[in-house]
Design an enzyme around this catalytic site. Sequence first.
Site, PDB file in Angstrom:
ATOM      1  N   GLY A 230     -22.102  44.506 -61.411  1.00 43.74           N
ATOM      2  CA  GLY A 230     -21.279  45.344 -62.054  1.00 43.74           C
ATOM      3  C   GLY A 230     -20.134  45.888 -61.396  1.00 43.74           C
ATOM      4  O   GLY A 230     -19.741  45.436 -60.496  1.00 43.74           O
ATOM      5  N   GLU A 252     -23.896  43.934 -56.260  1.00 42.64           N
ATOM      6  CA  GLU A 252     -22.855  42.647 -56.294  1.00 42.64           C
ATOM      7  C   GLU A 252     -21.551  43.526 -57.297  1.00 42.64           C
ATOM      8  O   GLU A 252     -21.821  43.213 -58.518  1.00 42.64           O
ATOM      9  CB  GLU A 252     -23.462  41.524 -56.884  1.00 42.64           C
ATOM     10  N   LEU A 253     -20.872  43.699 -56.636  1.00 45.96           N
ATOM     11  CA  LEU A 253     -19.697  44.722 -57.326  1.00 45.96           C
ATOM     12  C   LEU A 253     -18.349  43.846 -57.544  1.00 45.96           C
ATOM     13  O   LEU A 253     -18.298  42.719 -57.875  1.00 45.96           O
ATOM     14  CB  LEU A 253     -19.705  46.074 -56.490  1.00 45.96           C
ATOM     15  N   CYS A 286     -15.587  38.527 -61.068  1.00 41.74           N
ATOM     16  CA  CYS A 286     -15.632  39.319 -59.933  1.00 41.74           C
ATOM     17  C   CYS A 286     -14.806  38.737 -58.926  1.00 41.74           C
ATOM     18  O   CYS A 286     -13.981  39.350 -58.337  1.00 41.74           O
ATOM     19  CB  CYS A 286     -16.816  39.840 -59.427  1.00 41.74           C
ATOM     20  N   GLU A 380      -8.574  46.129 -58.883  1.00 36.10           N
ATOM     21  CA  GLU A 380      -9.077  45.126 -59.809  1.00 36.10           C
ATOM     22  C   GLU A 380      -8.776  45.077 -61.156  1.00 36.10           C
ATOM     23  O   GLU A 380      -9.189  46.189 -62.076  1.00 36.10           O
ATOM     24  CB  GLU A 380     -10.858  45.034 -59.692  1.00 36.10           C
TER      25      GLU A 380
END
Length: 486
Positions: A230, A252-253, A286, A380
């Site tokens: 996320g 896992e970003l 991502c 982002e």
Amino acid sequence: MSLMDTAQWHGAIFDGAWRTAGGGSADIIEPATGESLGRAGLADPADLTRSVERAARVQPGWAATPYEERAAIMRRAGDLIESNADEIMGWVSRETGAAPAIAGLSQHVSAQECFEAAALPARAYGELIPTMSPRLSMVRRRPAGVVGVISPFNVPLVLSIRSVAPALALGNTVVLKPDPRTPVSGGLLIARIFEEAGLPAGALHVLPGGADVGVALVEAPPVRVISFTGSTAAGRKVGEAAARHLKRAHLELGGNSALVVLDDADLDLATGAGAFGSFIHQGQICMTTGRHLVAESIADEYLDRLVAKAEAIKVGDPTQPGVALGPIIDAGQRDKIAELVDSSVAGGARLRAGGSHDGLFYRPTVLDQVTPDTPAWANEVFGPVAPVMSFSSLDEAAALASASEYGLSLGVLTADPLRGLELADRIPTGVVHVNDQTVGDEAVAPFGGLAASGTGSRFGTPQANVEAFTETQWVTLQSRVPSYPF
């Protein structure tokens, strides 16, 4: 057989059986049309507690199941994903707004995740090591116990099953909390797949829910490992909470990945790669190409061609012919994208394409005249936005690409691959693609980022999965108890 052609899952959660959720239920909204696709159950913390307790009870028996049986269940799950491909792709497309390319990729990679997981139960699970005493000394890997998985809305089938399948294969039980915006492709569909594959009841729990359920999952004592995918902001909170409870958290970003286009790159191919990297799945990946760094000698032509590609892309309902980009997941995410673009233009960036939306359909957007402080460059975006900046030397390109808190993926486009790899070696990142854009995923490849992009590669290879979802145990054996001086 239709996996979801049953009334059992409507308004329910899964704890080995389908039952009423303590948090009630909510409509599953198709973002392209605003229509309801059904209703999903919403778990509350009490549901979570019950599921974790049951998962803990079931886990020793599941871990003791012969490895061949665990492997066979994984293979059957993969077969089910392949034999129900059309239904699965339909759910992914309608629930997430994915165009056919992403829906098909989700289905394919998810099946491969199960097939790769099928090899894990039979892997050598330890090694003999030297010892100073007259005994046998070994290291072995043991299941962690109960694994908590929290997955996001954007590519929910893949980002759930890539943790669920290997964790189960290695003898853990799993409690999965998918994003409540995508409860079917993020979890309920996975529950049906493993239900049909013969997974013992209670080994997998699927509980769509809000942040309170996620907090309860991280804090529940029987849960020893958390796998979270996320945003970086949410991941920091998960990591902090897990650390307080002395749990491992695999995070896992986010990312703000750079595509570096060198002066010898083929511009036709480069702009195609750049457009794909920034716009595929509405930029809601991502690994999306969030920054385009282009050699100044070709920057103007690159921009013109990128603008032309952006303007030619058909945006709309992804179930309709010819549509390449679907909707943003919801109004909140659309407004975040719009605010970043609008503030960038107000700060001096030039809008070359896009920058507008019709409902949840946001046009592919190209910006130039950006600076390192431009909001759409520095942050982002998680939307179909391509900011472009030029560079005059490889030193400048390396510095600009490295000037980010994120370190997830990098693409370098050049006629000289070794030159590209030499540049990539100067830029900290978890993934490098020389002569490709930044988006890519395979079930056999290590995946993960550095710094604000997460805790490194915890998915993909057998070694990464074993490290992620097992504990290391030292064992010694000797023929009799030694004599001690007291």
